[in-house]
Scaffold this active site. Structure first.
Site, PDB file in Angstrom:
ATOM      1  CD  GLU A 202      -2.952  -0.758   2.422  1.00  0.00           C
ATOM      2  OE1 GLU A 202      -2.544  -0.490   3.181  1.00  0.00           O
ATOM      3  OE2 GLU A 202      -3.915  -1.393   2.392  1.00  0.00           O
ATOM      4  CD  GLU A 273      -4.610  -6.105   2.836  1.00  0.00           C
ATOM      5  OE1 GLU A 273      -5.488  -5.061   3.279  1.00  0.00           O
ATOM      6  OE2 GLU A 273      -3.235  -6.286   2.798  1.00  0.00           O
TER       7      GLU A 273
END
Length: 731
Positions: A202, A273
């Site tokens: 991320e 995710e």
């Protein structure tokens, strides 16, 4: 009205329950059953194109689940992986935890819960693939985002940027993990189960903060990873500028709606995710995400050509010891399909299992057919795949109303906010809004530790200025002083008060998490912040003596932060200390001579270990006076049977708990939510930590608490309701 609706549903079930429908469902069950008997996963060449991952020449549509090896025990791994496989998973995904594996530069630990190789081999033995998210920065609500704190002391370092010191250590650890996997033959290119690896995590959330050093770091990290030649693709999650050949992937709850897609037509659409709930913090309520909402967004992602979906978490587990990040509770993602203890969480587990089976029936047209989509109404849409068969996903985006649509010259009734899956473009086998299983988790008390004679206690030392060896003329930053060796840091000073100070008030400002104050060894109270507001103020009346006074302030961290740019620059601890007299500031001690000590005496002596109990003088517990900073110990027998074991600490305050020398984690029962409840009262004790009898329980209690009402409990779930698959055939 409800009775008539139920009767109509039963009539529809009978009408739709044709023999060929049953055949479809039987086929799906047979597919899942056959997969469960598969041989250990054998890889092969792993490539990809714009349609899918390709493993050993075969296109793959894959369901994955995150299970983190250090958040459970090796004894639990086989069962967790087996339940994932039974639930229709093809892949187990895990982070790699740098601060566990390299606690000091060049010193490595891959033992016990850190045995990554054993975990990957267990995945392989059960016939599943693995996705290894090396990072090595991971976030993950893990202490310091997985970075070892010793990095903080590397001269000139800037984490996660185009910075030579950081790149050196990051590359060194990444290479260490890759070479370890290669040496064990665990990459698919070697016949092992690992089909994907992740570099960074991320990063786009912080990339802009590093200006020109951000994009160049992304380019460097991608090239460094690819040059390690694992023989399998690399991914970067939430990274739209992931350089070729690294695949950019989506994280979130609704990637079918939010993902902009791969940054190249030659890359497949992947979701690393899919948050099955959300992590919980002390003082926060649990986030409940429904099985129906998860299933809707998985089906939508697949309908939009998604070919890899990972559930974060599939099993969350336990943040043992001091491993959780700031304010995060010990139980992690307890609302996942497998709860903290590894028990089925229904209806999530079964609903997703049935979703996977229904989508797998569509595999051939999904992976080989041509997609087209068209409107069926104002808020209704069809996604159809044709070629080598036909499969359809009928979507109703109206969250309030059932919609009747026409498709293939047939009428279909779509429940509110749902997707119906039609593997043959004729018969619905699954609707995302209909789940039928449920269960209830039951906690059974096996023993209350209410024997006054069984408890011993030791009150930790309250440090005064003359007891300390480290001095400074200013307030030191907490994390850099403790080096994360302890949650606790003593700030102490002494001063001669002016006799004119009337009604003295101690005023403290802190960017730490908690502070306990003592004046002349007398407890003056505590204050704390919360997950969202990082600073807080302590202001309490105190009593001062004529002459010299000792002020002892215990600053406490509840995990280090895990995210954000420039982690190495973050500040915690006390920022201002004053004593106010008559409402006026008379003494400002911010720049003063301070004495410091890292940690507590009981910690230093490790009195939670049986072999170290004699290093301090224990006394019989005095429950009439609940003193702060007190250690408590008792022995207990393990409950009979195999059900998971938990400690009910609902009568305690804040601290940490050990069983047979193993830390079960931090507890903070006294920090209530906005609804007036503790965020967590039950604390998992894995069976692997227990002996049959005479298990040593040690607690360190900061505030007071009532150990006499701690109970040893077991956890189980009720029998699942009978499940009738044809309920899912309703159109």
């Amino acid at each position: 009205m409800r009775v008539r609706e139920r009767e109509r549903e039963r009539e529809l079930e009978v009408v739709e329950m044709e023999w060929w429908v049953v055949w479809w469902w039987t086929a799906a069950v047979m597919v899942v059953a056959a997969a469960s008997r598969a041989a250990p996963a054998r890889g092969g060449e792993v490539t990809y194109d714009g349609r899918s991952l390709i493993i050993d020449g075969q296109r793959k549509l894959l369901f994955s689940g995150s299970i983190h090896y250090p958040r459970s025990t090796p004894e639990m791994w086989p069962s967790l992986i087996a339940k994932g496989k039974e639930g229709g998973l093809d892949v187990i995904q895990t982070y790699v935890f740098w601060n566990l594996h390299e606690p000091q530069p060049g010193q490595y630990d891959f033992s016990g819960r850190n045995d990554l190789v054993k975990f990957i081999k267990e995945i392989q033995a059960q016939g599943l693939y693995a996705c290894l998210r090396i990072g090595p920065y991971i976030e993950g609500e893990w202490n310091y985002g997985g970075l070892p704190f010793w990095l903080h002391d590397v001269p000139g370092i800037v984490y996660r940027s185009d910075n030579e010191p950081f790149k050196f250590y990051m590359q060194n650890f990444t290479t260490k993990i890759v070479n370890l996997m290669k040496s064990e033959g665990l990459y698919a290119s070697q016949g092992g189960p690992i089909i994907l690896s992740q570099i960074e995590n991320e990063y786009q959330n912080v990339e802009a903060a590093f200006h020109e050093k951000g994009p160049s770091y992304v380019q460097w990290a991608a090239k460094m990873a690819v040059d390690l030649q694992t023989g399998v693709p690399w991914i970067m999650c939430k990274q739209t500028d992931a350089p070729d050949p690294v695949i950019n992937t989506c994280n979130g709850m609704r990637c079918g709606e939010t993902f902009g897609g791969p940054n190249s037509p030659n890359k497949p659409s992947m979701w690393t995710e899919n948050w099955t709930s959300f992590y919980q913090v002390f003082g926060g309520e649990p986030y409940i995400r429904s099985a129906e909402d998860i299933a809707f967004h998985v089906a939508l992602f697949v309908a939009k050509k998604g070919i890899y979906i990972n559930y974060y978490m599939y099993h969350g587990g336990t943040n043992f010891g001091r491993t959780s990040s700031a304010y995060v509770i010990t139980g992690y993602y307890d609302q996942a399909p497998l709860d903290e203890y590894g028990l089925y969480r229904e209806p999530k587990w079964s609903h997703l299992k049935e979703l996977h089976a229904a989508i797998k029936l569509c595999s051939t047209p999904l992976l080989q057919g041509e997609q087209k989509n068209f409107s069926l109404g104002n808020l209704q849409q069809a996604y159809v795949f044709q070629g080598s068969g036909c499969a359809a996903f009928l979507v109703n985006n109206d969250g309030n109303n059932t919609a009747t649509v026409q498709f293939q010259n047939r009428s279909f009734e779509l429940l509110p906010k749902s997707i119906s899956i039609i593997p043959d473009c004729e018969t619905v086998t699954f609707n995302s809004a209909k789940s039928t299983r449920s269960n209830e988790r039951i906690t059974t008390s096996t023993k209350t530790l209410d024997s006054v004679d069984g408890w011993d206690e030791y009150r930790d030392v309250i440090l005064n200025f003359l007891d300390t060896s480290l001095e400074s003329n200013t307030l030191l930053e907490h994390m850099n002083t403790t080096k994360d060796k302890s949650d606790y840091l003593w700030y102490t000073f002494r001063f001669q008060q002016n006799s004119s100070c009337i009604k003295p008030v101690l005023h403290i400002e802190s960017s730490g998490h908690v502070v306990h104050a003592f004046t002349n060894n007398i407890y003056a109270g505590a204050a704390h912040g919360n997950h969202d507001v990082k600073t807080f103020t302590f202001e309490n009346p105190i009593q001062l003596s004529d002459g010299m006074n000792n002020i002892s302030l215990l600053s406490v961290m509840v995990g280090l932060l895990d995210s954000g740019a420039y982690l190495e620059r973050r500040f915690a601890g006390l920022t201002m200390v004053e004593i106010q007299c008559n409402g006026i500031v008379s003494y400002n001690f911010t720049n003063y001579t301070w004495g410091y000590q890292v940690g507590l005496m009981g910690e230093k002596l490790q009195i939670y270990m049986e072999q170290n109990l004699d290093k301090v003088k224990w006394s019989k517990a005095n429950f009439s006076a609940q003193e702060p900073l007190t250690w408590h110990k008792i022995e207990f027998d393990a409950p009979l049977g195999n059900d998971p074991v938990t400690l009910n600490l609902s009568t305690m305050g804040k601290g940490e708990v050990w069983v047979n020398g193993q830390s079960i984690g931090r507890y903070w029962v006294s920090f209530h939510t906005s609804k007036g409840n503790p965020s967590q009262t039950l604390y998992h004790v894995p069976r692997a930590f227990l002996k049959t009898s005479r298990n040593l329980l040690v607690l360190f209690e900061e505030i007071g608490g009532d150990p006499l009402h701690i109970s040893v409990d077991t956890v189980s779930v009720t029998n699942l309701q009978d499940h009738i698959p044809h309920n899912h055939f309703l159109q």
